[in-house]
Write a protein that holds these residues in place. Structure first.
Motif, PDB file in Angstrom:
ATOM      1  N   ASN A 215      -0.993  -6.898 -13.484  1.00  0.00           N
ATOM      2  CA  ASN A 215       0.547  -6.581 -13.472  1.00  0.00           C
ATOM      3  C   ASN A 215       1.239  -6.247 -12.295  1.00  0.00           C
ATOM      4  N   ASN A 216       0.788  -7.301 -11.346  1.00  0.00           N
ATOM      5  CA  ASN A 216       1.393  -7.069 -10.061  1.00  0.00           C
ATOM      6  C   ASN A 216       1.562  -5.670  -9.492  1.00  0.00           C
TER       7      ASN A 216
ATOM      8  N   ASP B  41       1.500  -5.304  -5.398  1.00  0.00           N
ATOM      9  CA  ASP B  41       2.523  -5.709  -4.668  1.00  0.00           C
ATOM     10  C   ASP B  41       3.865  -4.679  -4.898  1.00  0.00           C
ATOM     11  N   ASN B  42       3.749  -4.126  -6.101  1.00  0.00           N
ATOM     12  CA  ASN B  42       5.149  -3.057  -6.340  1.00  0.00           C
ATOM     13  C   ASN B  42       4.711  -1.822  -5.740  1.00  0.00           C
TER      14      ASN B  42
ATOM     15  N   PHE C 189      -5.093  -6.481  -8.741  1.00  0.00           N
ATOM     16  CA  PHE C 189      -4.195  -7.544  -9.218  1.00  0.00           C
ATOM     17  C   PHE C 189      -3.753  -7.721 -10.581  1.00  0.00           C
TER      18      PHE C 189
END
Length: 295
Positions: A110-111, A114-115, A108
């Motif tokens: 620095n994202n 998701d990247n 969770f």
């Protein structure tokens, strides 16, 4: 007055209900939260595509952490070191350690997750779209995903989120073992060079060792093989003849003078000898004596 006090307590309980709960209620809520978290972990023992350990159990972990914090704020004196096993603290420590060993918090930051999942979705879509030539058309997608993972792994010093580790490991197995897209080309020049070096090196070592051994034996003992005598070398009889001819000859007059001189010396010496001594030899006898003595 009592009514006003009751109203204040009700308002406080509505705003901050944790202050109105008893320690037994807080303990019960913590036990329920811990049970839900354990169930979630066990359910995700085999990660699936859409929901894995860290992402799937994030809500349950936050609820458990909140319940434990509320209990410690209000009832720590009751439940901390209350028994020899210290059950409450040890149970929470084990569950927290499970979350930490999976490095779930890294998912969770620095994202990153998701990247990473976005690159994974692109790669998966490419495999579906190019079913006939996956290795060629999806190579760029695979490299982008793999490079992102390696850079992130380097930045985090190996503390990678468990979910991303699982996705990347399965993707690499799929790419190399199942699809057989990871083909390593062997450079022929390097191979031939290695073969030549391996074949020639023992010969060079043996040859060098033979040369060194031969030089050492020549220095200590001469040549290893016996050499034949030269054809023009002088014979033994020739050497004896040369030695005799090289002996200087004395003229007779010089030899007689030498003998007379010796006889005079001996005659002078015999004057002091007793009568029992032998007579003085004649010069001719001296000559004979000298002739018989070895030169």
């Amino acid at each position: 007055m009592r009514a006003l006090f009751s109203i204040i307590i009700i308002i406080i309980c509505i705003i901050t209900p944790v202050f109105c709960k008893t320690c037994s209620n807080l303990l019960s809520e913590l036990a329920t939260a811990q049970m839900d978290f354990v169930y979630c972990n066990t359910k995700h023992a085999l990660p699936v595509k859409d929901e894995r350990l860290c992402i799937g159990c994030k809500v349950r972990f936050d609820e458990m952490s909140t319940c434990y914090s509320d209990l410690m704020k209000n009832c720590s004196k009751i439940y901390t070191d209350a028994d020899r096993l210290n059950i409450l603290t040890n149970t929470q420590s084990v569950l927290q350690g499970l979350w930490d060993r999976a490095y779930c918090e890294e998912c969770f930051k620095n994202n990153n997750f998701d990247n990473f999942t976005s690159l994974y979705d692109d790669f998966s879509s490419c495999l579906v779209f190019h079913s006939d030539s996956k290795c060629t058309n999806c190579l760029l997608n695979y490299k982008n995903m793999n490079d992102f993972y390696k850079n992130l792994d380097k930045e985090s010093n190996g503390k990678m989120c468990f979910d991303m580790q699982d996705i990347m490991n399965k993707t690499r197995v799929l790419w190399s073992r199942d699809l057989k897209c990871c083909k390593r080309e062997v450079k022929m020049f390097t191979f031939l060079t290695s073969v030549v070096v391996v074949a020639v090196l023992p010969i060079l070592l043996l040859y060098s060792g033979a040369i060194v051994l031969t030089k050492r034996r020549e220095a200590n003992h001469g040549l290893l093989n016996e050499q034949e005598p030269e054809l023009d070398a002088p014979s033994t009889s020739q050497l004896i003849t040369a030695a005799v001819l090289s002996t200087p000859t004395v003229p007779p007059a010089v030899e007689d003078a030498r003998l007379n001189k010796i006889a005079k010396v001996l005659a002078t010496r015999d004057l002091d000898l007793s009568s029992d001594d032998e007579p003085v030899p004649h010069p001719k006898q001296c000559k004979q004596l000298l002739g018989n003595s070895p030169q």
